[in-house]
Design an enzyme around this catalytic site. Structure first.
Site, short mmCIF file in Angstrom:
data_model
loop_
_atom_site.label_atom_id
_atom_site.label_comp_id
_atom_site.label_asym_id
_atom_site.label_seq_id
_atom_site.Cartn_x
_atom_site.Cartn_y
_atom_site.Cartn_z
N GLY A 1 0.84 -1.21 0.00
CA GLY A 1 0.00 0.00 0.00
C GLY A 1 0.87 1.25 0.00
O GLY A 1 1.88 1.31 0.70
N ARG B 1 1.05 -4.98 -5.14
CA ARG B 1 1.27 -6.15 -4.30
C ARG B 1 1.51 -7.31 -5.28
O ARG B 1 0.79 -7.44 -6.26
CB ARG B 1 0.06 -6.45 -3.42
CG ARG B 1 -0.35 -5.24 -2.56
CD ARG B 1 -1.43 -5.65 -1.56
NE ARG B 1 -2.25 -4.53 -1.12
CZ ARG B 1 -1.94 -3.71 -0.13
NH1 ARG B 1 -0.84 -3.87 0.55
NH2 ARG B 1 -2.76 -2.73 0.21
N ASP C 1 6.01 -5.51 5.90
CA ASP C 1 6.64 -6.82 6.17
C ASP C 1 6.67 -7.74 4.95
O ASP C 1 7.66 -8.43 4.71
CB ASP C 1 5.89 -7.53 7.29
CG ASP C 1 6.29 -6.99 8.65
OD1 ASP C 1 7.33 -6.30 8.74
OD2 ASP C 1 5.55 -7.24 9.63
N THR D 1 4.25 2.31 5.63
CA THR D 1 2.84 1.92 5.70
C THR D 1 2.13 2.87 6.64
O THR D 1 2.70 3.26 7.67
CB THR D 1 2.64 0.48 6.18
OG1 THR D 1 1.25 0.29 6.52
CG2 THR D 1 3.44 0.13 7.42
N ASP E 1 -0.19 1.99 8.48
CA ASP E 1 -0.76 1.19 9.58
C ASP E 1 0.08 1.15 10.87
O ASP E 1 -0.41 0.74 11.91
CB ASP E 1 -0.97 -0.27 9.12
CG ASP E 1 -1.90 -0.38 7.93
OD1 ASP E 1 -2.71 0.54 7.73
OD2 ASP E 1 -1.82 -1.39 7.20
N ASP F 1 2.21 -0.92 11.68
CA ASP F 1 2.19 -2.29 12.21
C ASP F 1 3.48 -3.08 11.91
O ASP F 1 3.46 -4.30 11.81
CB ASP F 1 0.97 -3.05 11.65
CG ASP F 1 0.99 -3.15 10.13
OD1 ASP F 1 1.82 -2.47 9.48
OD2 ASP F 1 0.18 -3.91 9.58
N ARG G 1 -5.70 -2.13 8.74
CA ARG G 1 -5.72 -3.57 8.50
C ARG G 1 -6.07 -4.29 9.81
O ARG G 1 -7.11 -4.02 10.37
CB ARG G 1 -4.38 -4.06 7.95
CG ARG G 1 -4.49 -5.37 7.16
CD ARG G 1 -3.12 -5.82 6.67
NE ARG G 1 -2.64 -4.97 5.62
CZ ARG G 1 -2.92 -5.13 4.33
NH1 ARG G 1 -3.70 -6.11 3.96
NH2 ARG G 1 -2.44 -4.32 3.42
O1 F6P Z 1 -1.66 -1.31 4.55
C1 F6P Z 1 -2.28 -0.10 4.25
C2 F6P Z 1 -3.75 -0.29 4.00
O2 F6P Z 1 -4.31 0.96 3.66
C3 F6P Z 1 -4.52 -0.92 5.15
O3 F6P Z 1 -4.84 0.00 6.17
C4 F6P Z 1 -5.72 -1.47 4.44
O4 F6P Z 1 -6.22 -2.59 5.13
C5 F6P Z 1 -5.15 -1.90 3.11
O5 F6P Z 1 -3.96 -1.18 2.92
C6 F6P Z 1 -6.07 -1.66 1.93
O6 F6P Z 1 -5.47 -2.19 0.80
P1 F6P Z 1 -5.97 -1.92 -0.69
O7 F6P Z 1 -5.57 -0.54 -1.07
O8 F6P Z 1 -5.27 -2.95 -1.47
O9 F6P Z 1 -7.45 -2.04 -0.66
#
Ligand code: F6P
Length: 325
Positions: free
Chosen positions: A15, A76, A107, A129, A131, A133, A175
């Site tokens: 992300g 990804r 990670d 990120t 998050d 995390d 997340r």
């Molecule tokens: O990891 C960052 C994040 O924005 C999370 O908070 C969320 O769960 C996820 O990515 C959303 O991913 P995508 O943009 O692939 O929907």
């Protein structure tokens, strides 16, 4: 003797996060200052496999420090979990004379970096990120901007929530982790903060509290709900049915990932980017840059990936103590 790096590749993966551009800029400019060529790899590991690789110079990263998103784009890449694909990627690096690689991401991206390092490409990871995390670090690129974007939105929701004397559920990203929810909950003075790490599914307690607050004269009730719990819309319907108070759910979503990076994200990302280039120059590999206890440090990638992180219990307890009416 440490391997002498001649060309550094840089990519963003997973992300996107505000501040990634500042990190890319720092990798590019620091490498050039150190006499090392730099190549930008587009669309993360997926772009590496497609050989979307371009030469970067100082000018190519001009005017990006203030921009959200990532000029290198991101993706990804599930296929990268396969060993044959990793071998192919290492060969592509060699073909393009990339002997050092900076991976900006989370990670999952670091696991990709570790595989390439084992195949002979020196790699350094930078935590990016919203998050927060990533276990080895107290800071990740983008978190600061994301919580400020979210708090701005929550303050606005609070205005209309008060005018209509409603309950408002605001769902924030993160997340499986509750960092964004905890910070936004404290900063917005929310009446309820729902964290995945602590959620007990006791909606009746939430409902009783809303009714109690309303009896005492509270005109709005803001609930910050973490993405890891989710179901904000159905939760709103149940709360409205049980309390008789109009309840609305707002899912902030991807707006939290965009926008101009905060000053902190720009500066910390710049320092991390520069440090990554320096580590590669020193011949280091399989390291993750981290920020801990006020210092920028680096960890062995294996140790970093084995670490665990949890929401600080003390802050959670403090946040609960602040919700009194
Ligand atoms: O990891 C960052 C994040 O924005 C999370 O908070 C969320 O769960 C996820 O990515 C959303 O991913 P995508 O943009 O692939 O929907």
């Amino acid at each position: 003797m440490a391997k002498k790096i001649k060309t550094i590749g840089v990519l963003t993966s997973g992300g996107d996060a505000p501040g990634m551009n500042a990190a890319v800029r720092a990798v590019v400019r620091t490498s050039i200052t150190e006499g090392i060529r730099v190549k930008g790899i587009m669309r993360g590991f997926a772009g590496l496999l497609d050989e979307e690789i371009k030469e970067m110079d100082s000018f190519s990263v001009a005017d990006i420090i203030n921009r959200g998103g990532t000029i290198l784009y991101t993706a990804r890449c599930k296929a990268f979990m396969e060993e044959s694909v990793q071998r192919q990627a290492a060969e592509i690096c060699r073909k393009h004379e990339i002997d050092g690689l900076v991976v900006i991401g989370g990670d999952g991206s670091f696991r990709g970096a570790r595989s390439l390092a084992r195949l002979g490409i020196n790699t350094i990871g930078i935590p990016g990120t919203i998050d927060l995390d990533i276990a080895c670090t107290d800071y990740t690129i983008g978190f600061d901007t994301a919580i400020n974007t979210a708090i701005d939105a929550i303050d606005k929701i609070r205005d209309t929530s008060t005018s209509h004397e409603r309950v408002s559920i605001v769902e924030v990203m993160g997340r499986h982790a509750g960092y964004i929810a905890l910070w936004c909950g404290i900063a917005s003075g929310a009446e309820e903060i729902l964290l995945p790490e602590y959620y007990d599914h006791d909606e009746q307690r939430i409902i009783d509290k809303i009714i109690e607050h309303r009896k005492k004269g509270k005109r709005h009730h803001i609930i910050i709900n973490a993405e890891g719990i989710g179901h904000s819309v159905s939760m709103a319907a149940r709360i409205e049915a049980a309390t008789g108070i109009e309840t609305r759910a707002t899912i902030l979503g991807h707006m939290q990932r965009g926008g101009m990076p905060s000053c902190k994200d720009r500066v910390y990302a710049s320092i991390m980017g520069a440090k990554a280039a320096h580590l590669l120059k020193e011949g280091k590999s399989e390291r993750i840059i981290a920020y801990q206890h006020g210092e920028f440090i680096d960890y062995d990638i294996e140790d970093a990936l084995a670490m665990e992180k949890s929401l600080p219990e003390e802050y959670v307890a403090i946040s609960r103590g602040l919700i009194r009416f």
